[in-house]
Design a protein around this motif. Structure first.
Motif, PDB file in Angstrom:
ATOM      1  N   HIS A  32      -0.689  -1.795   0.636  1.00 38.50           N
ATOM      2  CA  HIS A  32       0.755  -1.475   0.793  1.00 38.50           C
ATOM      3  C   HIS A  32       1.648  -2.519   1.150  1.00 38.50           C
ATOM      4  CE1 HIS A  32       3.431   1.727   0.991  1.00 38.50           C
ATOM      5  NE2 HIS A  32       4.053   1.352   2.232  1.00 38.50           N
ATOM      6  N   ARG A  33       1.434  -3.278   2.135  1.00 38.14           N
ATOM      7  CA  ARG A  33       2.289  -4.411   2.502  1.00 38.14           C
ATOM      8  C   ARG A  33       2.377  -5.475   1.812  1.00 38.14           C
ATOM      9  NH1 ARG A  33       4.316  -1.472   5.764  1.00 38.14           N
ATOM     10  NH2 ARG A  33       3.539  -1.288   7.828  1.00 38.14           N
ATOM     11  N   GLU A  85       4.906  -3.918  -0.856  1.00 36.35           N
ATOM     12  CA  GLU A  85       6.315  -3.683  -0.060  1.00 36.35           C
ATOM     13  C   GLU A  85       7.031  -5.364  -0.182  1.00 36.35           C
ATOM     14  OE1 GLU A  85       6.430  -0.766   3.536  1.00 36.35           O
ATOM     15  OE2 GLU A  85       5.479  -2.640   3.918  1.00 36.35           O
ATOM     16  N   GLN A 107      -6.928   8.920   5.709  1.00 31.45           N
ATOM     17  CA  GLN A 107      -6.269   8.941   7.057  1.00 31.45           C
ATOM     18  C   GLN A 107      -7.317   8.471   7.877  1.00 31.45           C
ATOM     19  OE1 GLN A 107      -2.955   8.682   8.188  1.00 31.45           O
ATOM     20  NE2 GLN A 107      -2.749   8.310   6.098  1.00 31.45           N
ATOM     21  N   ASP A 126       5.842   5.763   2.019  1.00 30.73           N
ATOM     22  CA  ASP A 126       5.156   5.159   2.993  1.00 30.73           C
ATOM     23  C   ASP A 126       3.805   5.208   2.591  1.00 30.73           C
ATOM     24  OD1 ASP A 126       4.445   8.070   3.076  1.00 30.73           O
ATOM     25  OD2 ASP A 126       4.825   8.309   5.206  1.00 30.73           O
ATOM     26  N   LEU A 127       2.764   4.525   3.467  1.00 30.97           N
ATOM     27  CA  LEU A 127       1.497   4.462   3.155  1.00 30.97           C
ATOM     28  C   LEU A 127       0.783   5.921   2.687  1.00 30.97           C
ATOM     29  CD1 LEU A 127      -1.156   2.538   3.476  1.00 30.97           C
ATOM     30  CD2 LEU A 127      -1.534   3.562   5.602  1.00 30.97           C
ATOM     31  N   THR A 128       0.813   6.798   3.321  1.00 32.61           N
ATOM     32  CA  THR A 128       0.233   8.102   2.921  1.00 32.61           C
ATOM     33  C   THR A 128       0.846   8.522   1.662  1.00 32.61           C
ATOM     34  OG1 THR A 128       0.069   8.567   5.176  1.00 32.61           O
ATOM     35  CG2 THR A 128      -0.134  10.329   3.949  1.00 32.61           C
ATOM     36  N   TYR A 145      -6.573   2.729  -0.509  1.00 30.57           N
ATOM     37  CA  TYR A 145      -5.214   2.173  -0.420  1.00 30.57           C
ATOM     38  C   TYR A 145      -4.970   2.090   1.005  1.00 30.57           C
ATOM     39  CZ  TYR A 145      -0.165   1.436  -1.401  1.00 30.57           C
ATOM     40  OH  TYR A 145       1.022   0.858  -1.412  1.00 30.57           O
ATOM     41  N   THR A 146      -5.024   0.678   1.420  1.00 31.26           N
ATOM     42  CA  THR A 146      -5.141   0.499   2.618  1.00 31.26           C
ATOM     43  C   THR A 146      -3.676  -0.307   3.361  1.00 31.26           C
ATOM     44  OG1 THR A 146      -5.336  -2.172   2.124  1.00 31.26           O
ATOM     45  CG2 THR A 146      -7.504  -0.718   2.309  1.00 31.26           C
ATOM     46  N   PRO A 147      -3.375  -0.348   4.386  1.00 37.88           N
ATOM     47  CA  PRO A 147      -2.080  -0.826   4.862  1.00 37.88           C
ATOM     48  C   PRO A 147      -1.715  -2.201   4.219  1.00 37.88           C
ATOM     49  CG  PRO A 147      -3.289   0.093   6.703  1.00 37.88           C
ATOM     50  CD  PRO A 147      -4.112  -0.045   5.518  1.00 37.88           C
ATOM     51  N   GLY A 164      -5.556   5.044   3.416  1.00 34.34           N
ATOM     52  CA  GLY A 164      -4.265   5.753   3.453  1.00 34.34           C
ATOM     53  C   GLY A 164      -4.151   7.216   3.153  1.00 34.34           C
TER      54      GLY A 164
END
Length: 161
Positions: A53-54, A57, A121, A30-32, A48-50, A118
């Motif tokens: 990460h997308r 993915e 947080q 997952d992101l974290t 490291y941002t969403p 990420g």
């Protein structure tokens, strides 16, 4: 909600497959979890941002995205990552000289907004300039440490019988 213990075993299982097979495949947590992995291998100088990460993915074709959690990026890869974060289409390629690259990143940071990090947080600048300086080998501590080690070794050699 899945059991976190089972999930960690599953992630470990697929990570072993990722390491053993020469497939164009990257197993993501997952992101974290991914943010933590990036930080641990020495790539904690950028958030490291969403969105990153997308992109990963979705299966990015750029090999740089696969390297992020495998090892610390080298100078040309750091420059490429900074280009992905800050470069506009009309801009020339970013320099591959550590000092010039750092100066450019520093100037671009003044024009950037905070992003969700990420690892931490929370919202942070996209690049941690102090950590970037270390990643580029511009921090005074590694140079000072190398000089100290050289001095100690020389002193030890001259005092040995």
């Amino acid at each position: 909600m899945p059991d976190s213990t089972c999930q960690s075993y599953e992630v470990k299982y697929y990570n072993r497959i990722d390491e053993e097979l020469e497939l164009p495949l990257d197993i993501l947590d997952d992101l974290t979890g991914e943010a933590k992995e990036l930080h641990e291998v020495g790539n904690g100088w950028f958030a490291y941002t969403p969105l990153l990460h997308r992109i990963r993915e979705g299966g990015a074709l750029n090999k740089l995205f696969d390297l992020l959690d495998e090892r610390a990026l080298k100078l040309p890869e750091i420059a490429e990552m900074l280009e992905l974060l800050f470069r506009h289409p009309e801009d020339p390629p970013f320099p591959r000289c550590p000092r010039a690259l750092y100066a450019l990143a520093q100037s671009r940071m003044g024009m950037s907004s905070s992003v969700f990090n990420g690892h931490r947080q929370c919202m942070t600048p996209p690049v941690d300039l102090k950590a970037l300086k270390r990643a580029l080998g511009l921090s005074s501590w590694p140079r000072l440490r190398a000089e100290l080690m050289k001095t100690l070794l020389c002193a030890k050699m001259t005092t040995a019988p």
